[in-house]
Design an enzyme around this catalytic site. Structure first.
Site, PDB file in Angstrom:
ATOM      1  N   TYR A  54      53.327 -16.695  20.698  1.00 22.96           N
ATOM      2  CA  TYR A  54      52.819 -15.594  19.884  1.00 22.96           C
ATOM      3  C   TYR A  54      51.404 -15.907  19.400  1.00 22.96           C
ATOM      4  CZ  TYR A  54      57.643 -13.815  19.686  1.00 22.96           C
ATOM      5  OH  TYR A  54      58.891 -13.330  20.001  1.00 22.96           O
ATOM      6  N   LYS A 220      56.379   8.073  15.752  1.00 25.36           N
ATOM      7  CA  LYS A 220      54.924   8.126  15.596  1.00 25.36           C
ATOM      8  C   LYS A 220      54.203   8.664  16.823  1.00 25.36           C
ATOM      9  CE  LYS A 220      54.438   3.658  14.909  1.00 25.36           C
ATOM     10  NZ  LYS A 220      53.775   2.348  14.664  1.00 25.36           N
TER      11      LYS A 220
END
Length: 327
Positions: A54, A220
């Site tokens: 990450y 969204k």
């Protein structure tokens, strides 16, 4: 907050947890990451998910600094890392599931996190170039050394996980305890069909990711493509092409109507839907804003509203419920 056993282990994980993929060390500032961890911890979250890959290791650095600053009781929280993709450099032996990289990758993750051990360590993907036997031995030794307490897999197939279990049992080694698969209303086959024998025969726990299909199930994208959303990130083109299609948008709009009828948000409906599955140990939430996390941490309130009739209506809309053959 509700707490669930991680499979058949004795470890209790919060039903909702906080992940750092795409956010910590990348999408959000460090002070926002700290605020999110504060909100989560105060809300009863005890599991914080991370990985060496990450943000090229920066996500672990950010989380490590926050944990050091907060000085929370170490027994009050669970931290994970996942090994496979490497951190900043990708030279030979810096990626994959060889014993060398598993040992060195875990050691480096602990340095970035500023921890003596991680509670959960995952093999982040299957490695076609490393025998499963080598990987299982290495994970057993990591647990025996105290650098990790439990080990598991992420996005492995049921067959690969079974092979790991059988080899561990044959050689009296520590077996994998948990799997981290993608799971949401639009992506169900692994959890609801492929893994059924894993749950039945091995008691595997699951720490599921992407409960909102990378934001698609928040609604969204119903009328626009937000430029600050995950699908706008260059490295997620593969995910955008798979999920952001007209048929899925149509389904999401119909699901939005169910959420409105239940007087809740579509995001909370999506999270609660995942929590209804008894094989889900914890749902990993991703968040870039405090208000977003606070709202989603109340998703447990929606679970009682998901009656059999509501769940059937969702199945009819999504058309993704697998035809289960295994009893």
């Amino acid at each position: 907050m509700e707490y669930r056993r991680l499979g058949k282990s004795g470890l209790k994980v919060s039903a909702l947890s906080l992940g750092s993929w795409l956010t910590f060390g990348q999408q959000i500032e460090d002070k926002v990451a700290e605020e999110l961890m504060d909100i989560a911890y105060e809300g009863g979250v005890n599991f914080f998910d991370n990985a060496e890959g990450y943000a090229g290791g920066k996500s672990e650095v950010v989380m490590g600094k926050i944990l050091k600053k907060k000085n929370w009781d170490r027994s009050s929280y669970i931290v994970s890392s996942k090994i496979f993709f490497g951190a900043e450099e990708k030279k030979p032996n810096m990626i994959g599931l060889s014993k060398k990289h598993l040992f060195e990758g875990t050691h480096n993750a602990l340095k970035r996190l500023q921890l003596d051990y991680v509670d959960l360590i995952y093999c982040h993907r299957p490695d076609k170039e490393t025998p499963i036997e080598e990987t299982v031995w290495a994970m057993h030794q990591l647990v025996q050394s105290g650098k990790a307490l439990y080990w598991g897999t992420s996005e492995w197939s049921a067959l690969e996980i079974m092979q790991a279990h059988y080899f561990a049992e044959k050689n009296h080694l520590v077996p994998p305890v948990m799997e981290q698969p993608q799971y949401n209303m639009l992506w169900r086959d692994k959890m609801e069909m492929e893994f059924l024998l894993l749950f039945r025969d091995f008691g595997m726990g699951t720490t599921i990711w992407s409960p909102m299909a990378s934001g698609l199930l928040s609604g969204k994208y119903n009328n626009a493509d937000p430029k600050d959303a995950r699908f706008s990130m260059d490295n997620l083109e593969w995910l955008r092409n798979r999920l952001l299609v007209e048929s899925n948008i149509h389904k999401v709009k119909l699901l939005q109507a169910i959420a409105e009828r239940l007087n809740t948000s579509l995001a909370k409906l999506a999270i609660a839907w995942c929590l209804k599955n008894p094989h889900v140990s914890t749902v990993i939430l991703g968040a870039s804003k405090a208000v977003q996390l606070k709202e989603n941490l109340t998703a447990l309130e929606v679970v009682p509203l998901l009656t059999n009739e509501v769940m059937e209506e969702i199945d009819q809309i999504t058309g993704t419920k697998p035809e289960v053959i295994i009893p």
